[in-house]
Design an enzyme around this catalytic site. Structure first.
Site, PDB file in Angstrom:
ATOM      1  N   ASP A  11     -23.479  99.549 -19.658  1.00  0.00           N
ATOM      2  CA  ASP A  11     -23.347  98.058 -19.234  1.00  0.00           C
ATOM      3  C   ASP A  11     -23.356  96.933 -20.304  1.00  0.00           C
ATOM      4  OD1 ASP A  11     -23.571  99.175 -16.723  1.00  0.00           O
ATOM      5  OD2 ASP A  11     -25.767  98.605 -16.350  1.00  0.00           O
ATOM      6  N   ASP A 130     -21.413 100.943  -4.294  1.00  0.00           N
ATOM      7  CA  ASP A 130     -22.934 100.977  -4.460  1.00  0.00           C
ATOM      8  C   ASP A 130     -23.673 101.183  -2.833  1.00  0.00           C
ATOM      9  OD1 ASP A 130     -23.263 100.288  -7.052  1.00  0.00           O
ATOM     10  OD2 ASP A 130     -22.832  98.240  -6.651  1.00  0.00           O
TER      11      ASP A 130
END
Length: 259
Positions: A11, A130
């Site tokens: 990330d 997700d």
């Protein structure tokens, strides 16, 4: 039989590597280019980068990171975060990525999947999912619901139905992230991964929850995944990529063991 893959996930916020739990509490943990190079040298099969900043200025910083990574590693890598158009896809592919990963934008505009596949080929389009565990209902018969915006917005969309839709629209791969397991190090949500893998013929990447090599082995065996996405356990030096892959190979998984 194709080898199973180990894929570290990085990330990136404002050009720096960061890590949080359940999408919050992110802390700066280093240089993403240096980390990518280290994981490549340790034997990573691919690398995933997510840009978790949204401003136009930060996007320019991130594309610079992508270009520098492309000069340092010689394995496929994908880029996600903030990609909402074919033009965005083109920008990251021209910067050196082999694949783009789209998530919230695909849920809001499913045509983006097909547009990307038409422009660059299905192999270049990964759809990130997700997923939140919820009570089974007529609307969500699998008990797994698609969420967006880092898990903050529920979509009333069944994860299995969405996976099938993504395949029909032209996605080349699915990355299935369990919001419940993300960052916990308690293991992947194997029931979810298996359900998605059984529902589609696409490669499925298991994401969220890796705490040790055994969890990764479980994902690619019982979970039916083609690959295991990992973050914390390698970012903080608990295990190396090589240790993970050697463990998996020793316990029966077909792995690429070249360093």
């Amino acid at each position: 039989m194709l080898s199973k893959r180990v894929i570290p996930c990085l990330d990136v916020r404002n050009g720096r590597l960061t890590k949080g739990v359940k999408f919050v509490g992110n802390e700066d943990i280093g240089d993403p280019v240096e980390s990518a190079r280290r994981y490549y040298e340790e034997g990573a099969d691919e690398i995933v980068f997510y840009d978790i900043t949204a401003s136009a200025e930060a996007r320019g910083i991130f594309l610079d990171v992508v270009e520098r990574v492309a000069e340092q590693i010689f394995i496929p890598f994908s880029v996600g975060g903030g990609i909402s158009s074919v033009a965005d896809m083109r920008a990251v592919l021209l910067a050196g990525a082999e694949k783009v990963s789209i998530n919230s934008a695909a849920v809001k505009n499913p045509r983006l999947i097909g547009d990307g596949a038409d422009a660059f080929g299905s192999q270049a389009v990964v759809v990130g999912m997700d997923v939140l565990a919820v009570p089974e209902s007529p609307e969500i018969p699998s008990g797994y619901e698609i969420v967006i915006h880092g898990g903050r917005k529920r979509m009333g969309l069944d994860a299995i139905a969405w996976a099938r839709c993504c395949q029909e629209l032209g996605a080349g791969e699915l990355c299935v992230n369990s919001i419940d397991a993300d960052g916990t190090k308690d293991g992947y949500e194997l029931k979810l991964t298996r359900a998605i893998a059984d529902a589609v013929s696409l490669p499925v990447i298991a994401s969220g929850g890796a705490g040790e090599p055994r969890h990764m082995l479980e994902a690619v065996t019982g979970g039916g995944a083609s690959a295991a996405l990992i973050a914390s356990i390698v970012h903080y030096g608990q295990y190396s990529i090589r240790q993970c892959k050697e463990y998996m190979a020793a316990h029966g998984a077909r792995m690429r063991l070249t360093w």
